[in-house]
Design a protein around this motif. Structure first.
Motif, PDB file in Angstrom:
ATOM      1  N   UNK A 173      39.662  34.045  47.423  1.00 26.72           N
ATOM      2  CA  UNK A 173      39.023  32.886  46.580  1.00 26.72           C
ATOM      3  C   UNK A 173      38.129  33.231  45.418  1.00 26.72           C
ATOM      4  N   UNK A 174      37.265  34.348  45.777  1.00 25.23           N
ATOM      5  CA  UNK A 174      36.256  34.890  45.207  1.00 25.23           C
ATOM      6  C   UNK A 174      36.746  35.789  43.819  1.00 25.23           C
ATOM      7  N   UNK A 175      37.806  36.423  44.241  1.00 28.20           N
ATOM      8  CA  UNK A 175      38.410  37.256  43.277  1.00 28.20           C
ATOM      9  C   UNK A 175      39.064  35.974  42.071  1.00 28.20           C
ATOM     10  N   UNK A 176      39.737  35.411  42.721  1.00 30.40           N
ATOM     11  CA  UNK A 176      40.568  34.362  41.905  1.00 30.40           C
ATOM     12  C   UNK A 176      39.567  33.701  41.017  1.00 30.40           C
ATOM     13  N   UNK A 177      38.315  33.060  41.423  1.00 29.58           N
ATOM     14  CA  UNK A 177      37.276  32.632  40.564  1.00 29.58           C
ATOM     15  C   UNK A 177      37.028  33.608  39.467  1.00 29.58           C
ATOM     16  N   UNK A 178      36.636  34.905  40.039  1.00 30.37           N
ATOM     17  CA  UNK A 178      36.103  35.960  39.037  1.00 30.37           C
ATOM     18  C   UNK A 178      37.354  36.226  37.939  1.00 30.37           C
ATOM     19  N   UNK A 179      38.637  36.325  38.391  1.00 37.14           N
ATOM     20  CA  UNK A 179      39.547  36.454  37.475  1.00 37.14           C
ATOM     21  C   UNK A 179      39.659  35.305  36.257  1.00 37.14           C
ATOM     22  N   UNK A 180      39.535  34.077  36.800  1.00 37.68           N
ATOM     23  CA  UNK A 180      39.342  33.096  35.724  1.00 37.68           C
ATOM     24  C   UNK A 180      38.307  33.224  34.787  1.00 37.68           C
ATOM     25  N   UNK A 181      37.196  33.901  35.437  1.00 39.46           N
ATOM     26  CA  UNK A 181      35.937  34.042  34.565  1.00 39.46           C
ATOM     27  C   UNK A 181      36.385  34.940  33.457  1.00 39.46           C
ATOM     28  N   UNK A 213      48.224  30.932  36.776  1.00 39.20           N
ATOM     29  CA  UNK A 213      49.414  31.879  37.060  1.00 39.20           C
ATOM     30  C   UNK A 213      49.021  33.278  37.007  1.00 39.20           C
ATOM     31  N   UNK A 214      48.330  33.745  35.810  1.00 37.33           N
ATOM     32  CA  UNK A 214      48.016  35.158  35.996  1.00 37.33           C
ATOM     33  C   UNK A 214      46.956  35.695  37.260  1.00 37.33           C
ATOM     34  N   UNK A 247      46.744  34.101  40.020  1.00 40.54           N
ATOM     35  CA  UNK A 247      47.699  34.271  41.504  1.00 40.54           C
ATOM     36  C   UNK A 247      48.628  35.281  41.597  1.00 40.54           C
ATOM     37  N   UNK A 248      49.302  35.636  40.370  1.00 43.73           N
ATOM     38  CA  UNK A 248      50.320  36.921  40.533  1.00 43.73           C
ATOM     39  C   UNK A 248      49.404  38.252  40.682  1.00 43.73           C
ATOM     40  N   UNK A 249      48.127  38.242  39.990  1.00 45.03           N
ATOM     41  CA  UNK A 249      47.558  39.400  40.359  1.00 45.03           C
ATOM     42  C   UNK A 249      47.195  39.728  41.562  1.00 45.03           C
ATOM     43  N   UNK A 250      46.695  38.472  42.438  1.00 43.71           N
ATOM     44  CA  UNK A 250      46.327  38.612  43.603  1.00 43.71           C
ATOM     45  C   UNK A 250      47.504  39.003  44.687  1.00 43.71           C
ATOM     46  N   UNK A 251      48.639  38.058  44.275  1.00 46.10           N
ATOM     47  CA  UNK A 251      49.791  38.653  44.898  1.00 46.10           C
ATOM     48  C   UNK A 251      50.132  40.146  45.260  1.00 46.10           C
ATOM     49  N   UNK A 252      50.113  40.575  43.716  1.00 48.16           N
ATOM     50  CA  UNK A 252      50.279  41.987  43.620  1.00 48.16           C
ATOM     51  C   UNK A 252      49.165  42.968  44.361  1.00 48.16           C
ATOM     52  N   UNK A 253      48.101  42.717  44.336  1.00 50.98           N
ATOM     53  CA  UNK A 253      47.062  43.398  45.268  1.00 50.98           C
ATOM     54  C   UNK A 253      47.486  43.374  46.648  1.00 50.98           C
ATOM     55  N   UNK A 254      48.020  42.391  47.166  1.00 51.31           N
ATOM     56  CA  UNK A 254      48.553  42.115  48.297  1.00 51.31           C
ATOM     57  C   UNK A 254      49.754  43.096  48.802  1.00 51.31           C
ATOM     58  N   UNK A 255      50.707  43.001  47.858  1.00 50.20           N
ATOM     59  CA  UNK A 255      52.140  43.573  47.899  1.00 50.20           C
ATOM     60  C   UNK A 255      52.289  45.104  47.356  1.00 50.20           C
ATOM     61  N   UNK A 256      51.442  45.567  46.454  1.00 46.17           N
ATOM     62  CA  UNK A 256      51.928  46.489  45.539  1.00 46.17           C
ATOM     63  C   UNK A 256      52.511  47.756  46.298  1.00 46.17           C
ATOM     64  N   UNK A 257      53.359  48.346  45.550  1.00 47.15           N
ATOM     65  CA  UNK A 257      53.982  48.039  44.461  1.00 47.15           C
ATOM     66  C   UNK A 257      55.022  46.973  44.705  1.00 47.15           C
ATOM     67  N   UNK A 258      55.313  46.006  43.840  1.00 47.22           N
ATOM     68  CA  UNK A 258      56.168  44.839  43.868  1.00 47.22           C
ATOM     69  C   UNK A 258      56.726  44.429  42.536  1.00 47.22           C
ATOM     70  N   UNK A 259      58.155  43.792  42.796  1.00 46.52           N
ATOM     71  CA  UNK A 259      58.841  43.327  41.687  1.00 46.52           C
ATOM     72  C   UNK A 259      58.204  42.160  41.251  1.00 46.52           C
ATOM     73  N   UNK A 260      58.693  41.610  40.124  1.00 39.51           N
ATOM     74  CA  UNK A 260      58.371  40.112  39.516  1.00 39.51           C
ATOM     75  C   UNK A 260      58.917  39.199  40.615  1.00 39.51           C
ATOM     76  N   UNK A 273      42.764  48.499  40.117  1.00 38.57           N
ATOM     77  CA  UNK A 273      41.640  47.944  41.073  1.00 38.57           C
ATOM     78  C   UNK A 273      40.730  46.938  40.391  1.00 38.57           C
ATOM     79  N   UNK A 274      40.749  45.926  41.262  1.00 35.17           N
ATOM     80  CA  UNK A 274      39.855  44.767  40.846  1.00 35.17           C
ATOM     81  C   UNK A 274      38.421  45.191  40.357  1.00 35.17           C
ATOM     82  N   UNK A 275      37.766  46.084  40.827  1.00 35.17           N
ATOM     83  CA  UNK A 275      36.555  46.479  40.478  1.00 35.17           C
ATOM     84  C   UNK A 275      36.735  47.197  38.951  1.00 35.17           C
ATOM     85  N   UNK A 276      37.764  47.382  38.658  1.00 32.03           N
ATOM     86  CA  UNK A 276      38.034  48.299  37.287  1.00 32.03           C
ATOM     87  C   UNK A 276      37.969  46.994  36.065  1.00 32.03           C
ATOM     88  N   UNK A 277      38.541  45.826  36.365  1.00 37.05           N
ATOM     89  CA  UNK A 277      38.859  44.809  35.424  1.00 37.05           C
ATOM     90  C   UNK A 277      37.358  44.447  35.171  1.00 37.05           C
TER      91      UNK A 277
END
Length: 86
Positions: free
Chosen positions: A11-19, A25-26, A28-41, A82-86
């Motif tokens: 939830x914190x990462x989601x808010x940070x990404x919105x900031x 959608x972006x 949600x997709x980024x967080x899903x990819x962090x969980x699954x990576x590597x992953x297809x669309x 990596x989230x901390x790189x963003x």
């Protein structure tokens, strides 16, 4: 990691990404990819709860923001920056 702690972190990462200017959608997709990576669309769309048709354009948008990168072809699989790189 305890489930509640992980949920709070996401939830914190989601808010940070919105900031940073990510759409819902972006983010949600980024967080899903962090969980699954590597992953297809398709895998990202299932995990994130996004319409499959939107997942390709969302991942392309994230690629342009350098938040994800393709790491294989046929099928294309993505890795998240990596989230901390963003």
């Amino acid at each position: 990691m305890i489930g509640g702690d992980q949920n709070n972190q996401m939830q914190t990462l989601f808010r940070d990404l919105q900031t940073l200017g990510f759409s819902d959608y972006e983010a949600k997709a980024y967080i899903a990819l962090v969980k699954l990576q590597p992953a297809t669309a398709y895998e990202v769309s299932k995990e994130a709860g996004l319409p499959k048709a939107n997942s390709y354009s969302v991942l392309e948008s994230l690629r342009k923001k350098e938040a994800v990168q393709p790491v294989s072809q046929n099928p294309v699989r993505y890795m998240a920056t990596a989230p901390d790189t963003l």
